[in-house]
Write an enzyme that holds these catalytic residues in place. Sequence first.
Site, PDB file in Angstrom:
ATOM      1  N   SER A 168       0.804  -1.221   0.000  1.00 31.00           N
ATOM      2  CA  SER A 168       0.000   0.000   0.000  1.00 31.00           C
ATOM      3  C   SER A 168       0.840   1.276   0.000  1.00 31.00           C
ATOM      4  CB  SER A 168      -0.960   0.001   1.185  1.00 31.00           C
ATOM      5  OG  SER A 168      -1.928  -1.017   1.037  1.00 31.00           O
ATOM      6  N   THR A 187      -6.322  -3.120   7.849  1.00 31.74           N
ATOM      7  CA  THR A 187      -6.179  -4.525   7.495  1.00 31.74           C
ATOM      8  C   THR A 187      -6.316  -5.373   8.757  1.00 31.74           C
ATOM      9  OG1 THR A 187      -4.783  -6.124   6.333  1.00 31.74           O
ATOM     10  CG2 THR A 187      -3.656  -4.480   7.683  1.00 31.74           C
ATOM     11  N   LYS A 235     -10.328  -4.756  11.276  1.00 36.67           N
ATOM     12  CA  LYS A 235     -11.430  -4.246  10.469  1.00 36.67           C
ATOM     13  C   LYS A 235     -12.748  -4.165  11.244  1.00 36.67           C
ATOM     14  CE  LYS A 235      -9.625  -5.380   5.911  1.00 36.67           C
ATOM     15  NZ  LYS A 235      -9.926  -5.957   4.588  1.00 36.67           N
ATOM     16  N   ASP A 243     -16.089  15.185  10.112  1.00 40.82           N
ATOM     17  CA  ASP A 243     -16.395  16.568  10.453  1.00 40.82           C
ATOM     18  C   ASP A 243     -16.611  16.790  11.936  1.00 40.82           C
ATOM     19  OD1 ASP A 243     -18.250  17.422   7.436  1.00 40.82           O
ATOM     20  OD2 ASP A 243     -16.117  17.423   7.895  1.00 40.82           O
ATOM     21  N   GLY A 249     -31.526  19.313  20.791  1.00 45.49           N
ATOM     22  CA  GLY A 249     -31.871  19.009  19.409  1.00 45.49           C
ATOM     23  C   GLY A 249     -31.793  17.524  19.146  1.00 45.49           C
ATOM     24  N   GLY A 252     -31.555  16.396  15.497  1.00 42.41           N
ATOM     25  CA  GLY A 252     -31.287  16.229  14.074  1.00 42.41           C
ATOM     26  C   GLY A 252     -29.901  15.652  13.811  1.00 42.41           C
ATOM     27  N   GLY A 253     -29.442  15.827  12.560  1.00 42.33           N
ATOM     28  CA  GLY A 253     -28.138  15.289  12.195  1.00 42.33           C
ATOM     29  C   GLY A 253     -27.002  15.942  12.953  1.00 42.33           C
ATOM     30  N   TYR A 277     -24.594  30.749  13.938  1.00 42.24           N
ATOM     31  CA  TYR A 277     -23.663  31.875  13.850  1.00 42.24           C
ATOM     32  C   TYR A 277     -24.301  32.996  13.049  1.00 42.24           C
ATOM     33  CZ  TYR A 277     -22.786  29.959   9.199  1.00 42.24           C
ATOM     34  OH  TYR A 277     -22.950  29.504   7.922  1.00 42.24           O
ATOM     35  N   GLY A 302     -21.015  29.126  16.515  1.00 39.79           N
ATOM     36  CA  GLY A 302     -20.731  28.099  15.525  1.00 39.79           C
ATOM     37  C   GLY A 302     -19.775  28.481  14.423  1.00 39.79           C
TER      38      GLY A 302
END
Length: 465
Positions: free
Chosen positions: A215, A258, A262, A289, A314, A316-317, A399, A420
Amino acid sequence: MAELLAARDAVTGADMVELRLDGVGDVSVRAALNGRSLPVIATCRPTWEGGKFDGDENRRRSLLIEALDAGAEHVDVEWRAGFADVIARDPRRIVLSSHDFQGVPADLASRATEMRQAGAGMIKIAITATRLSDALPLLPIASEGHAVVIAMGDAGLPTRLLASRFGSPWTYAGSAVAPGQIPASRMLEEFRFRTVGAGTAIYGVVGNHVMHSMSPVMHNAAFEAAGLDAVYVPLRAADVEDFLAFADAMHVEGASVTIPFKLDALRAASYADALTRAVGAANTLRRSDVQGFLDPLEAVYPGSLKGARAAVLGAGGAARAVTVALASRGAHVTVHARRREQADEVAAGCGAQPGAWPPPPGSWDLLVNSTPLGGPSARDETPLPFGPFDGRLVYDLTYGDTETPLLRDARSAGCLTLDGLPMLVAQAERQFEWWTGRKPAPGVMKAAAYRGSGADPVGPRTARV
Protein backbone atom coordinates in the site's frame (compact mmCIF):
# COMPACT_ATOMS: atom_id res chain seq x y z
CA MET A 1 38.76 -0.86 8.54
CA ALA A 2 38.68 -1.73 4.86
CA GLU A 3 35.05 -2.81 5.18
CA LEU A 4 34.15 0.34 7.14
CA LEU A 5 35.74 2.63 4.57
CA ALA A 6 34.11 0.77 1.68
CA ALA A 7 30.70 1.10 3.34
CA ARG A 8 31.32 4.79 4.08
CA ASP A 9 32.22 5.58 0.50
CA ALA A 10 29.30 3.58 -0.91
CA VAL A 11 26.68 5.69 0.89
CA THR A 12 24.36 7.57 -1.46
CA GLY A 13 21.48 9.90 -0.73
CA ALA A 14 22.41 10.62 2.88
CA ASP A 15 23.34 13.97 4.42
CA MET A 16 25.65 12.46 7.05
CA VAL A 17 27.24 9.11 7.78
CA GLU A 18 27.48 7.49 11.18
CA LEU A 19 30.80 5.71 11.48
CA ARG A 20 30.39 2.78 13.88
CA LEU A 21 33.89 2.27 15.24
CA ASP A 22 32.74 -0.41 17.69
CA GLY A 23 33.25 -3.90 16.35
CA VAL A 24 36.14 -2.85 14.11
CA GLY A 25 39.14 -4.93 15.14
CA ASP A 26 41.87 -2.81 13.54
CA VAL A 27 40.20 0.53 14.24
CA SER A 28 41.99 3.70 13.15
CA VAL A 29 40.04 6.88 13.86
CA ARG A 30 42.08 9.05 11.53
CA ALA A 31 41.79 6.56 8.69
CA ALA A 32 38.03 6.46 9.22
CA LEU A 33 37.82 10.24 8.89
CA ASN A 34 40.37 10.86 6.15
CA GLY A 35 38.97 11.25 2.65
CA ARG A 36 35.33 11.46 3.74
CA SER A 37 32.93 13.20 1.38
CA LEU A 38 30.12 13.68 3.88
CA PRO A 39 29.95 14.94 7.48
CA VAL A 40 30.16 12.13 10.01
CA ILE A 41 28.96 11.11 13.44
CA ALA A 42 31.71 9.07 15.08
CA THR A 43 30.25 6.40 17.38
CA CYS A 44 31.88 3.70 19.45
CA ARG A 45 28.93 2.00 21.10
CA PRO A 46 29.66 -0.26 24.11
CA THR A 47 27.93 -3.61 24.54
CA TRP A 48 26.06 -2.31 27.58
CA GLU A 49 24.31 0.22 25.28
CA GLY A 50 23.58 -2.20 22.45
CA GLY A 51 26.90 -1.86 20.60
CA LYS A 52 29.88 -4.14 19.95
CA PHE A 53 32.71 -2.51 21.87
CA ASP A 54 33.57 -4.79 24.81
CA GLY A 55 36.97 -3.35 25.73
CA ASP A 56 38.21 -1.00 28.44
CA GLU A 57 36.22 2.22 28.92
CA ASN A 58 39.40 4.29 29.04
CA ARG A 59 40.31 2.95 25.62
CA ARG A 60 36.84 3.90 24.33
CA ARG A 61 37.14 7.38 25.84
CA SER A 62 40.45 7.90 24.05
CA LEU A 63 38.88 6.88 20.71
CA LEU A 64 36.10 9.45 21.15
CA ILE A 65 38.58 12.17 22.09
CA GLU A 66 40.70 11.27 19.09
CA ALA A 67 37.62 11.61 16.86
CA LEU A 68 36.97 15.09 18.22
CA ASP A 69 40.59 16.12 17.81
CA ALA A 70 40.67 14.75 14.28
CA GLY A 71 37.74 16.95 13.27
CA ALA A 72 34.70 14.65 13.28
CA GLU A 73 31.63 16.82 12.76
CA HIS A 74 29.80 15.01 15.57
CA VAL A 75 30.82 12.48 18.22
CA ASP A 76 28.23 10.30 19.93
CA VAL A 77 28.74 9.93 23.71
CA GLU A 78 26.47 7.72 25.80
CA TRP A 79 24.72 9.55 28.64
CA ARG A 80 25.36 6.66 31.02
CA ALA A 81 29.10 6.69 30.28
CA GLY A 82 29.69 9.78 32.40
CA PHE A 83 32.36 11.11 30.05
CA ALA A 84 32.05 14.71 31.22
CA ASP A 85 35.58 15.46 30.10
CA VAL A 86 34.78 14.35 26.54
CA ILE A 87 31.67 16.53 26.44
CA ALA A 88 33.56 19.53 27.82
CA ARG A 89 36.20 19.20 25.10
CA ASP A 90 33.79 20.57 22.47
CA PRO A 91 30.13 20.47 23.62
CA ARG A 92 28.64 21.76 20.38
CA ARG A 93 29.87 18.68 18.48
CA ILE A 94 28.65 16.16 21.04
CA VAL A 95 25.56 14.02 20.52
CA LEU A 96 24.67 12.79 24.01
CA SER A 97 22.70 9.58 23.55
CA SER A 98 20.45 7.25 25.50
CA HIS A 99 19.06 3.94 24.23
CA ASP A 100 16.46 1.77 25.92
CA PHE A 101 15.99 -1.60 24.21
CA GLN A 102 13.34 -2.79 26.67
CA GLY A 103 10.60 -0.18 26.26
CA VAL A 104 9.76 3.36 27.31
CA PRO A 105 11.71 4.33 30.46
CA ALA A 106 9.58 5.60 33.32
CA ASP A 107 11.92 8.56 33.77
CA LEU A 108 11.89 9.60 30.10
CA ALA A 109 11.02 13.26 30.65
CA SER A 110 13.40 13.77 33.57
CA ARG A 111 16.11 11.86 31.70
CA ALA A 112 15.82 14.29 28.79
CA THR A 113 16.07 17.22 31.20
CA GLU A 114 19.16 15.79 32.85
CA MET A 115 20.77 15.07 29.49
CA ARG A 116 20.24 18.65 28.37
CA GLN A 117 21.88 19.90 31.55
CA ALA A 118 25.09 18.11 30.52
CA GLY A 119 25.62 20.85 27.95
CA ALA A 120 25.94 18.80 24.77
CA GLY A 121 24.98 20.42 21.49
CA MET A 122 22.47 17.67 20.70
CA ILE A 123 20.75 14.91 22.62
CA LYS A 124 19.56 11.64 21.10
CA ILE A 125 16.91 9.53 22.81
CA ALA A 126 15.92 6.13 21.48
CA ILE A 127 13.23 4.03 23.13
CA THR A 128 11.64 0.74 22.07
CA ALA A 129 8.03 0.89 20.93
CA THR A 130 5.61 -2.02 21.06
CA ARG A 131 2.67 0.32 20.38
CA LEU A 132 2.33 3.30 18.07
CA SER A 133 1.43 5.48 21.03
CA ASP A 134 4.71 4.59 22.78
CA ALA A 135 6.34 7.18 20.51
CA LEU A 136 4.10 10.05 21.60
CA PRO A 137 6.05 10.98 24.79
CA LEU A 138 8.95 11.83 22.47
CA LEU A 139 7.04 14.73 20.92
CA PRO A 140 7.43 17.23 23.80
CA ILE A 141 11.12 16.32 24.15
CA ALA A 142 11.86 17.10 20.51
CA SER A 143 9.71 20.23 20.62
CA GLU A 144 12.26 21.82 22.99
CA GLY A 145 14.83 21.64 20.19
CA HIS A 146 18.27 20.11 19.70
CA ALA A 147 17.00 16.55 20.13
CA VAL A 148 16.90 13.51 17.87
CA VAL A 149 14.11 11.18 18.99
CA ILE A 150 13.59 7.64 17.76
CA ALA A 151 11.21 4.85 18.67
CA MET A 152 12.93 1.60 17.74
CA GLY A 153 11.00 -1.39 16.45
CA ASP A 154 8.34 -1.74 13.76
CA ALA A 155 5.78 0.25 15.76
CA GLY A 156 8.27 3.12 15.96
CA LEU A 157 8.95 3.40 12.22
CA PRO A 158 6.86 6.60 11.92
CA THR A 159 9.41 8.43 14.10
CA ARG A 160 11.95 7.82 11.35
CA LEU A 161 9.72 8.40 8.31
CA LEU A 162 8.06 11.44 9.91
CA ALA A 163 11.17 12.76 11.65
CA SER A 164 10.39 16.37 10.78
CA ARG A 165 6.90 16.03 12.27
CA PHE A 166 8.39 14.64 15.47
CA GLY A 167 10.84 17.53 15.56
CA SER A 168 14.11 15.68 14.95
CA PRO A 169 16.81 17.55 13.01
CA TRP A 170 17.93 14.24 11.49
CA THR A 171 17.17 10.55 11.69
CA TYR A 172 18.95 7.28 10.97
CA ALA A 173 18.64 4.88 8.04
CA GLY A 174 20.38 1.59 7.34
CA SER A 175 19.93 -2.09 6.76
CA ALA A 176 18.48 -2.97 10.17
CA VAL A 177 21.52 -1.74 12.12
CA ALA A 178 18.94 -0.91 14.80
CA PRO A 179 15.44 -2.37 15.27
CA GLY A 180 12.97 -0.84 12.85
CA GLN A 181 15.61 0.83 10.69
CA ILE A 182 15.13 0.73 6.91
CA PRO A 183 17.54 1.62 4.06
CA ALA A 184 18.00 5.25 3.06
CA SER A 185 17.03 4.43 -0.52
CA ARG A 186 13.59 3.23 0.61
CA MET A 187 13.07 6.27 2.83
CA LEU A 188 13.95 8.62 -0.02
CA GLU A 189 12.25 6.88 -2.93
CA GLU A 190 9.22 5.11 -1.48
CA PHE A 191 8.41 7.53 1.34
CA ARG A 192 9.79 10.77 -0.19
CA PHE A 193 11.47 11.58 3.12
CA ARG A 194 12.81 14.99 2.06
CA THR A 195 9.36 16.28 1.10
CA VAL A 196 7.70 15.60 4.46
CA GLY A 197 7.14 18.82 6.35
CA ALA A 198 4.83 20.51 8.82
CA GLY A 199 1.98 20.72 6.32
CA THR A 200 2.26 17.21 4.90
CA ALA A 201 -0.97 15.21 5.20
CA ILE A 202 -0.38 11.83 6.86
CA TYR A 203 -2.07 8.63 5.77
CA GLY A 204 -1.19 5.02 6.52
CA VAL A 205 -2.01 1.35 6.59
CA VAL A 206 -3.02 0.01 10.01
CA GLY A 207 -2.61 -3.60 11.10
CA ASN A 208 -0.34 -6.18 12.68
CA HIS A 209 1.59 -7.14 9.55
CA VAL A 210 2.08 -3.94 7.60
CA MET A 211 5.84 -3.63 7.30
CA HIS A 212 5.91 -5.28 3.86
CA SER A 213 2.57 -3.97 2.64
CA MET A 214 2.41 -2.76 -0.96
CA SER A 215 0.00 0.00 0.00
CA PRO A 216 2.70 2.62 0.78
CA VAL A 217 4.32 2.08 -2.62
CA MET A 218 1.05 2.59 -4.46
CA HIS A 219 -0.28 5.51 -2.45
CA ASN A 220 2.99 7.43 -2.32
CA ALA A 221 3.43 6.99 -6.08
CA ALA A 222 -0.07 8.38 -6.59
CA PHE A 223 0.57 11.33 -4.26
CA GLU A 224 3.74 12.18 -6.16
CA ALA A 225 2.06 11.89 -9.55
CA ALA A 226 -0.73 14.21 -8.41
CA GLY A 227 1.71 16.70 -6.90
CA LEU A 228 0.11 16.36 -3.46
CA ASP A 229 1.88 17.14 -0.21
CA ALA A 230 1.02 13.86 1.48
CA VAL A 231 2.72 10.70 2.69
CA TYR A 232 1.48 7.18 3.43
CA VAL A 233 3.30 5.09 6.05
CA PRO A 234 3.03 1.70 7.78
CA LEU A 235 1.27 2.00 11.15
CA ARG A 236 1.85 -1.17 13.16
CA ALA A 237 -0.68 -0.78 15.94
CA ALA A 238 -1.32 -2.92 19.00
CA ASP A 239 -5.08 -2.34 18.69
CA VAL A 240 -7.54 0.18 17.30
CA GLU A 241 -7.36 2.32 20.45
CA ASP A 242 -3.59 2.54 20.02
CA PHE A 243 -4.01 3.70 16.43
CA LEU A 244 -6.66 6.26 17.36
CA ALA A 245 -4.43 7.76 20.05
CA PHE A 246 -1.56 8.08 17.57
CA ALA A 247 -3.83 9.36 14.81
CA ASP A 248 -5.23 12.06 17.07
CA ALA A 249 -1.81 13.25 18.25
CA MET A 250 -0.24 13.20 14.78
CA HIS A 251 -3.36 14.41 12.92
CA VAL A 252 -3.55 11.37 10.64
CA GLU A 253 -6.08 12.21 7.93
CA GLY A 254 -6.97 8.72 6.78
CA ALA A 255 -5.99 5.08 6.94
CA SER A 256 -6.36 1.75 5.22
CA VAL A 257 -7.31 -0.93 7.73
CA THR A 258 -6.18 -4.52 7.49
CA ILE A 259 -6.40 -7.59 9.70
CA PRO A 260 -7.07 -7.97 12.55
CA PHE A 261 -8.64 -4.52 13.05
CA LYS A 262 -11.43 -4.25 10.47
CA LEU A 263 -14.26 -5.11 12.86
CA ASP A 264 -12.94 -2.87 15.63
CA ALA A 265 -12.39 -0.05 13.15
CA LEU A 266 -16.08 -0.13 12.23
CA ARG A 267 -17.07 -0.08 15.89
CA ALA A 268 -14.78 2.90 16.52
CA ALA A 269 -16.02 4.90 13.53
CA SER A 270 -18.20 7.93 14.17
CA TYR A 271 -20.07 7.23 10.94
CA ALA A 272 -20.23 4.43 8.38
CA ASP A 273 -22.21 4.16 5.18
CA ALA A 274 -24.95 1.57 4.79
CA LEU A 275 -22.83 -0.83 2.75
CA THR A 276 -20.04 -0.83 5.34
CA ARG A 277 -22.57 -1.47 8.10
CA ALA A 278 -24.01 -4.35 6.09
CA VAL A 279 -20.56 -5.86 5.56
CA GLY A 280 -19.78 -5.45 9.26
CA ALA A 281 -16.16 -4.39 8.76
CA ALA A 282 -14.28 -1.27 7.66
CA ASN A 283 -11.18 -1.17 5.48
CA THR A 284 -10.90 2.62 5.12
CA LEU A 285 -11.09 5.42 7.68
CA ARG A 286 -10.96 9.17 7.31
CA ARG A 287 -11.13 11.97 9.85
CA SER A 288 -14.71 13.20 9.98
CA ASP A 289 -16.39 16.57 10.45
CA VAL A 290 -17.00 15.94 14.16
CA GLN A 291 -13.42 17.08 14.65
CA GLY A 292 -14.47 20.46 13.32
CA PHE A 293 -16.86 20.67 16.26
CA LEU A 294 -14.26 19.54 18.79
CA ASP A 295 -11.31 21.69 17.73
CA PRO A 296 -12.73 25.09 18.75
CA LEU A 297 -14.42 23.60 21.81
CA GLU A 298 -11.27 21.98 23.19
CA ALA A 299 -9.37 25.21 22.63
CA VAL A 300 -11.54 27.07 25.14
CA TYR A 301 -13.19 24.50 27.41
CA PRO A 302 -11.80 24.86 30.96
CA GLY A 303 -10.37 21.40 31.59
CA SER A 304 -10.82 17.98 30.02
CA LEU A 305 -14.04 16.88 28.35
CA LYS A 306 -13.55 13.42 29.86
CA GLY A 307 -16.17 13.03 32.57
CA ALA A 308 -17.82 16.36 31.75
CA ARG A 309 -21.64 16.44 31.79
CA ALA A 310 -22.75 17.54 28.33
CA ALA A 311 -26.34 18.45 27.43
CA VAL A 312 -27.12 18.46 23.69
CA LEU A 313 -30.23 20.36 22.57
CA GLY A 314 -31.87 19.01 19.41
CA ALA A 315 -32.40 15.70 17.67
CA GLY A 316 -31.29 16.23 14.07
CA GLY A 317 -28.14 15.29 12.19
CA ALA A 318 -26.03 17.93 13.93
CA ALA A 319 -27.14 16.61 17.33
CA ARG A 320 -26.06 13.10 16.32
CA ALA A 321 -22.62 14.25 15.20
CA VAL A 322 -22.14 16.37 18.33
CA THR A 323 -23.23 13.52 20.59
CA VAL A 324 -20.81 11.10 18.94
CA ALA A 325 -17.98 13.65 19.11
CA LEU A 326 -18.49 14.36 22.81
CA ALA A 327 -18.85 10.69 23.67
CA SER A 328 -15.57 10.02 21.86
CA ARG A 329 -13.89 12.35 24.36
CA GLY A 330 -15.36 10.53 27.35
CA ALA A 331 -18.09 13.05 28.17
CA HIS A 332 -21.34 11.93 29.79
CA VAL A 333 -23.87 13.06 27.17
CA THR A 334 -27.62 13.58 27.52
CA VAL A 335 -29.81 14.46 24.54
CA HIS A 336 -32.69 16.88 25.09
CA ALA A 337 -35.54 17.49 22.62
CA ARG A 338 -39.06 18.82 22.92
CA ARG A 339 -40.32 15.48 21.66
CA ARG A 340 -38.96 12.83 24.00
CA GLU A 341 -39.14 10.04 21.39
CA GLN A 342 -36.70 11.96 19.19
CA ALA A 343 -34.25 12.34 22.06
CA ASP A 344 -34.61 8.62 22.80
CA GLU A 345 -33.75 7.73 19.19
CA VAL A 346 -30.65 9.92 18.97
CA ALA A 347 -29.39 8.85 22.39
CA ALA A 348 -29.87 5.14 21.63
CA GLY A 349 -28.00 5.40 18.34
CA CYS A 350 -25.10 7.43 19.68
CA GLY A 351 -24.29 5.88 23.06
CA ALA A 352 -25.89 8.64 25.15
CA GLN A 353 -28.82 9.05 27.53
CA PRO A 354 -32.10 10.90 26.84
CA GLY A 355 -32.87 13.83 29.11
CA ALA A 356 -35.81 15.99 30.11
CA TRP A 357 -36.81 19.19 28.35
CA PRO A 358 -35.51 21.66 29.33
CA PRO A 359 -32.36 20.39 31.04
CA PRO A 360 -32.90 20.64 34.80
CA PRO A 361 -30.80 23.01 36.94
CA GLY A 362 -27.36 21.77 37.93
CA SER A 363 -27.38 18.97 35.34
CA TRP A 364 -24.68 20.09 32.88
CA ASP A 365 -21.16 21.46 32.57
CA LEU A 366 -21.37 21.97 28.79
CA LEU A 367 -24.52 22.83 26.88
CA VAL A 368 -24.61 22.59 23.07
CA ASN A 369 -27.40 24.05 20.97
CA SER A 370 -27.88 22.12 17.73
CA THR A 371 -31.44 23.37 17.12
CA PRO A 372 -32.24 25.93 14.38
CA LEU A 373 -33.19 28.53 16.99
CA GLY A 374 -30.64 31.34 16.80
CA GLY A 375 -29.86 30.54 13.16
CA PRO A 376 -30.35 32.88 10.17
CA SER A 377 -34.13 32.38 10.03
CA ALA A 378 -34.62 32.58 13.81
CA ARG A 379 -31.77 34.78 15.01
CA ASP A 380 -33.75 36.39 17.82
CA GLU A 381 -35.14 33.14 19.19
CA THR A 382 -33.65 30.90 21.86
CA PRO A 383 -34.29 27.27 22.82
CA LEU A 384 -33.97 28.16 26.53
CA PRO A 385 -35.74 31.48 27.21
CA PHE A 386 -35.67 30.80 30.96
CA GLY A 387 -32.29 29.05 31.28
CA PRO A 388 -31.00 27.74 33.57
CA PHE A 389 -27.40 28.82 32.88
CA ASP A 390 -25.51 27.33 35.80
CA GLY A 391 -22.92 25.30 33.87
CA ARG A 392 -19.45 26.17 32.60
CA LEU A 393 -19.77 26.72 28.84
CA VAL A 394 -22.56 27.19 26.30
CA TYR A 395 -21.76 26.30 22.68
CA ASP A 396 -24.27 27.53 20.08
CA LEU A 397 -23.73 25.93 16.68
CA THR A 398 -25.57 28.79 14.97
CA TYR A 399 -23.66 31.87 13.85
CA GLY A 400 -24.30 35.35 12.49
CA ASP A 401 -23.34 39.01 12.76
CA THR A 402 -24.84 39.42 16.22
CA GLU A 403 -24.77 37.45 19.45
CA THR A 404 -27.70 35.05 19.89
CA PRO A 405 -30.09 35.47 22.83
CA LEU A 406 -28.90 32.09 24.10
CA LEU A 407 -25.26 33.17 24.27
CA ARG A 408 -26.11 36.62 25.57
CA ASP A 409 -28.14 35.16 28.44
CA ALA A 410 -25.47 32.54 29.18
CA ARG A 411 -22.70 35.14 29.19
CA SER A 412 -24.73 37.39 31.50
CA ALA A 413 -25.07 34.44 33.88
CA GLY A 414 -21.29 33.99 33.97
CA CYS A 415 -20.82 31.14 31.49
CA LEU A 416 -18.12 30.88 28.85
CA THR A 417 -19.68 31.09 25.40
CA LEU A 418 -18.77 29.88 21.92
CA ASP A 419 -20.73 30.21 18.69
CA GLY A 420 -20.73 28.10 15.53
CA LEU A 421 -18.47 30.15 13.28
CA PRO A 422 -15.19 28.57 14.52
CA MET A 423 -16.74 25.15 13.87
CA LEU A 424 -17.75 26.20 10.36
CA VAL A 425 -14.19 27.40 9.69
CA ALA A 426 -12.64 24.20 11.07
CA GLN A 427 -14.94 22.02 8.96
CA ALA A 428 -14.29 24.09 5.84
CA GLU A 429 -10.53 23.82 6.31
CA ARG A 430 -10.80 20.03 6.62
CA GLN A 431 -13.11 19.80 3.61
CA PHE A 432 -10.71 21.88 1.51
CA GLU A 433 -7.85 19.59 2.44
CA TRP A 434 -9.88 16.45 1.76
CA TRP A 435 -11.01 17.67 -1.65
CA THR A 436 -7.70 19.14 -2.82
CA GLY A 437 -5.09 17.33 -0.76
CA ARG A 438 -3.68 20.67 0.35
CA LYS A 439 -4.09 22.69 3.51
CA PRO A 440 -5.55 26.14 2.92
CA ALA A 441 -3.29 29.11 3.61
CA PRO A 442 -3.31 29.77 7.38
CA GLY A 443 -6.05 32.13 8.43
CA VAL A 444 -7.51 32.69 4.95
CA MET A 445 -10.77 30.84 5.53
CA LYS A 446 -11.19 32.27 9.01
CA ALA A 447 -10.69 35.82 7.78
CA ALA A 448 -13.11 35.29 4.90
CA ALA A 449 -15.75 33.79 7.19
CA TYR A 450 -15.58 36.68 9.63
CA ARG A 451 -15.63 39.22 6.82
CA GLY A 452 -18.63 37.49 5.25
CA SER A 453 -20.56 37.25 8.50
CA GLY A 454 -19.70 40.75 9.64
CA ALA A 455 -18.76 39.28 13.01
CA ASP A 456 -15.96 40.39 15.29
CA PRO A 457 -13.36 37.60 15.65
CA VAL A 458 -12.30 38.90 19.05
CA GLY A 459 -15.75 39.86 20.31
CA PRO A 460 -17.81 38.04 22.92
CA ARG A 461 -17.44 34.61 21.29
CA THR A 462 -15.37 33.22 24.15
CA ALA A 463 -16.00 35.49 27.08
CA ARG A 464 -16.23 35.09 30.82
CA VAL A 465 -18.03 37.62 33.03
